[in-house]
Motif scaffolding. Structure first.
Motif, PDB file in Angstrom:
ATOM      1  N   ALA A  92       0.767  -1.188   0.030  1.00 50.14           N
ATOM      2  CA  ALA A  92      -0.062  -0.039   0.122  1.00 50.14           C
ATOM      3  C   ALA A  92       1.066   1.235  -0.037  1.00 50.14           C
ATOM      4  O   ALA A  92       2.248   1.124   0.145  1.00 50.14           O
ATOM      5  CB  ALA A  92      -0.850   0.163   1.490  1.00 50.14           C
ATOM      6  N   VAL A  93       0.010   2.509  -0.127  1.00 45.21           N
ATOM      7  CA  VAL A  93       0.857   3.587   0.033  1.00 45.21           C
ATOM      8  C   VAL A  93       0.799   3.941   1.463  1.00 45.21           C
ATOM      9  O   VAL A  93      -0.548   4.018   1.971  1.00 45.21           O
ATOM     10  CB  VAL A  93       0.294   4.723  -0.893  1.00 45.21           C
ATOM     11  N   TYR A  94       1.769   4.180   2.213  1.00 49.54           N
ATOM     12  CA  TYR A  94       1.486   4.541   3.529  1.00 49.54           C
ATOM     13  C   TYR A  94       1.816   5.974   4.062  1.00 49.54           C
ATOM     14  O   TYR A  94       2.685   6.541   3.366  1.00 49.54           O
ATOM     15  CB  TYR A  94       2.832   3.601   4.539  1.00 49.54           C
ATOM     16  N   LEU A  95       0.675   6.434   4.704  1.00 52.33           N
ATOM     17  CA  LEU A  95       0.784   7.981   5.144  1.00 52.33           C
ATOM     18  C   LEU A  95       0.567   8.421   6.606  1.00 52.33           C
ATOM     19  O   LEU A  95       0.276   7.278   7.366  1.00 52.33           O
ATOM     20  CB  LEU A  95      -0.397   8.677   4.577  1.00 52.33           C
ATOM     21  N   CYS A  96       1.398   9.137   7.016  1.00 53.41           N
ATOM     22  CA  CYS A  96       1.282   9.618   8.405  1.00 53.41           C
ATOM     23  C   CYS A  96       0.208  11.043   8.408  1.00 53.41           C
ATOM     24  O   CYS A  96       0.425  11.681   7.432  1.00 53.41           O
ATOM     25  CB  CYS A  96       2.584   9.815   9.062  1.00 53.41           C
ATOM     26  N   ALA A  97      -0.271  10.954   9.510  1.00 52.21           N
ATOM     27  CA  ALA A  97      -1.048  12.351   9.726  1.00 52.21           C
ATOM     28  C   ALA A  97      -1.076  12.631  11.202  1.00 52.21           C
ATOM     29  O   ALA A  97      -0.755  11.953  12.093  1.00 52.21           O
ATOM     30  CB  ALA A  97      -2.674  11.940   9.284  1.00 52.21           C
ATOM     31  N   ALA A  98      -1.216  14.002  11.628  1.00 50.24           N
ATOM     32  CA  ALA A  98      -1.226  14.668  12.653  1.00 50.24           C
ATOM     33  C   ALA A  98      -2.622  15.182  13.252  1.00 50.24           C
ATOM     34  O   ALA A  98      -3.226  15.784  12.236  1.00 50.24           O
ATOM     35  CB  ALA A  98      -0.138  15.837  12.786  1.00 50.24           C
ATOM     36  N   GLU A  99      -3.108  14.887  14.164  1.00 47.08           N
ATOM     37  CA  GLU A  99      -4.283  15.454  14.963  1.00 47.08           C
ATOM     38  C   GLU A  99      -4.011  16.186  16.159  1.00 47.08           C
ATOM     39  O   GLU A  99      -3.475  15.903  17.167  1.00 47.08           O
ATOM     40  CB  GLU A  99      -5.329  14.473  15.050  1.00 47.08           C
ATOM     41  N   PHE A 100      -4.362  17.558  16.278  1.00 48.38           N
ATOM     42  CA  PHE A 100      -4.010  18.462  17.511  1.00 48.38           C
ATOM     43  C   PHE A 100      -4.879  17.722  18.587  1.00 48.38           C
ATOM     44  O   PHE A 100      -5.922  17.665  18.546  1.00 48.38           O
ATOM     45  CB  PHE A 100      -4.710  19.701  17.138  1.00 48.38           C
ATOM     46  N   PHE A 101      -4.122  17.494  19.557  1.00 50.37           N
ATOM     47  CA  PHE A 101      -4.600  17.092  20.934  1.00 50.37           C
ATOM     48  C   PHE A 101      -5.428  15.822  20.626  1.00 50.37           C
ATOM     49  O   PHE A 101      -6.643  15.870  21.259  1.00 50.37           O
ATOM     50  CB  PHE A 101      -5.457  18.065  21.633  1.00 50.37           C
ATOM     51  N   GLY A 102      -5.110  14.974  19.841  1.00 51.28           N
ATOM     52  CA  GLY A 102      -6.121  13.625  19.498  1.00 51.28           C
ATOM     53  C   GLY A 102      -5.660  12.691  20.433  1.00 51.28           C
ATOM     54  O   GLY A 102      -4.596  12.337  20.912  1.00 51.28           O
ATOM     55  N   PHE A 103      -6.778  11.757  20.683  1.00 55.69           N
ATOM     56  CA  PHE A 103      -6.585  10.596  21.413  1.00 55.69           C
ATOM     57  C   PHE A 103      -7.032   9.287  20.870  1.00 55.69           C
ATOM     58  O   PHE A 103      -7.248   8.280  21.426  1.00 55.69           O
ATOM     59  CB  PHE A 103      -7.297  10.672  22.771  1.00 55.69           C
ATOM     60  N   CYS A 104      -6.878   9.364  19.292  1.00 57.15           N
ATOM     61  CA  CYS A 104      -7.291   8.344  18.866  1.00 57.15           C
ATOM     62  C   CYS A 104      -8.705   7.732  18.890  1.00 57.15           C
ATOM     63  O   CYS A 104      -9.006   6.589  18.606  1.00 57.15           O
ATOM     64  CB  CYS A 104      -6.268   7.090  18.967  1.00 57.15           C
ATOM     65  N   ASP A 105      -9.672   8.719  18.945  1.00 51.41           N
ATOM     66  CA  ASP A 105     -10.920   8.216  19.184  1.00 51.41           C
ATOM     67  C   ASP A 105     -11.600   7.591  17.819  1.00 51.41           C
ATOM     68  O   ASP A 105     -10.911   7.967  16.671  1.00 51.41           O
ATOM     69  CB  ASP A 105     -12.034   9.625  19.426  1.00 51.41           C
ATOM     70  N   ASN A 106     -12.413   6.993  17.869  1.00 47.59           N
ATOM     71  CA  ASN A 106     -12.821   6.303  16.752  1.00 47.59           C
ATOM     72  C   ASN A 106     -12.253   5.389  15.804  1.00 47.59           C
ATOM     73  O   ASN A 106     -12.071   5.168  14.694  1.00 47.59           O
ATOM     74  CB  ASN A 106     -13.773   7.207  15.896  1.00 47.59           C
ATOM     75  N   PHE A 107     -10.854   4.907  16.513  1.00 44.38           N
ATOM     76  CA  PHE A 107     -10.048   4.159  15.626  1.00 44.38           C
ATOM     77  C   PHE A 107     -10.772   2.928  15.141  1.00 44.38           C
ATOM     78  O   PHE A 107     -11.509   2.275  15.758  1.00 44.38           O
ATOM     79  CB  PHE A 107      -8.849   3.731  16.556  1.00 44.38           C
ATOM     80  N   TRP A 119      -1.592  16.087   6.605  1.00 38.13           N
ATOM     81  CA  TRP A 119      -1.555  14.808   6.205  1.00 38.13           C
ATOM     82  C   TRP A 119       0.200  14.898   5.401  1.00 38.13           C
ATOM     83  O   TRP A 119       0.307  15.992   5.150  1.00 38.13           O
ATOM     84  CB  TRP A 119      -2.426  14.371   5.196  1.00 38.13           C
ATOM     85  N   GLY A 120       0.684  13.699   5.427  1.00 38.17           N
ATOM     86  CA  GLY A 120       1.931  13.744   4.526  1.00 38.17           C
ATOM     87  C   GLY A 120       1.473  13.296   3.021  1.00 38.17           C
ATOM     88  O   GLY A 120       0.265  12.930   2.909  1.00 38.17           O
ATOM     89  N   GLN A 121       2.419  13.181   2.176  1.00 36.83           N
ATOM     90  CA  GLN A 121       2.263  12.727   0.994  1.00 36.83           C
ATOM     91  C   GLN A 121       2.339  11.244   0.574  1.00 36.83           C
ATOM     92  O   GLN A 121       1.628  10.577  -0.341  1.00 36.83           O
ATOM     93  CB  GLN A 121       3.202  13.113   0.164  1.00 36.83           C
ATOM     94  N   GLY A 122       2.698  10.612   1.504  1.00 39.46           N
ATOM     95  CA  GLY A 122       2.794   8.922   1.308  1.00 39.46           C
ATOM     96  C   GLY A 122       4.163   8.402   0.824  1.00 39.46           C
ATOM     97  O   GLY A 122       4.744   9.004   0.380  1.00 39.46           O
ATOM     98  N   THR A 123       4.281   7.229   1.190  1.00 35.76           N
ATOM     99  CA  THR A 123       5.343   6.292   0.547  1.00 35.76           C
ATOM    100  C   THR A 123       5.103   4.897   0.568  1.00 35.76           C
ATOM    101  O   THR A 123       3.986   4.313   0.979  1.00 35.76           O
ATOM    102  CB  THR A 123       6.523   6.217   1.568  1.00 35.76           C
TER     103      THR A 123
END
Length: 129
Positions: A92-107, A119-123
């Protein structure tokens, strides 16, 4: 300005390992949750892992639990995704992302990715013999 840049993807044989990097600027891991996602053409984006802000732990998708590990290097402002025992279905294309003050809700739900601010562009990761 917040920036996320992924690197480390490539071609690996089944059973092999890769370590992806998400180099960040403009964020601190105390204040931001960092998620890893993967995208296959024609399929929904899948959440792979989520590292909560405030050092509150990391969650993993069932499909990668026990094989993938997230680690953060605060000095380098980089989050790593160590991927072991890779399988063809991890391609797959793997992407990282950032959420301000996030606690991974609804994972593990489709709503989870909507929470992210940057979001990043992916690798590309390809697992094949």
């Amino acid at each position: 300005e917040v920036q996320l840049v992924e690197s480390g993807g490539g071609l690996v044989q089944p059973g092999g390992s890769l370590r992806l990097s998400c180099a960040t600027s403009g964020v601190t891991f105390e204040d931001y949750a960092i998620g890893w996602f993967r995208q296959v053409p024609g399929k929904e984006r899948e959440g792979v892992s989520c590292m909560r802000s405030s050092n509150a732990g990391t969650v993993y998708a069932d499909s990668v639990s026990g094989r993938f590990t997230v680690a953060a290097d605060n000095a380098a402002n980089t989050v790593y995704l160590q991927m072991d025992d890779l399988k063809p279905e991890d391609t797959a294309v793997y992407l990282c992302a950032a959420e301000f003050f996030g606690f991974c809700d609804n994972f593990n739900t489709t709503a989870h990715e909507l929470q992210y601010d940057y979001w990043g562009q992916g690798t590309q990761v390809t697992v094949s013999s």
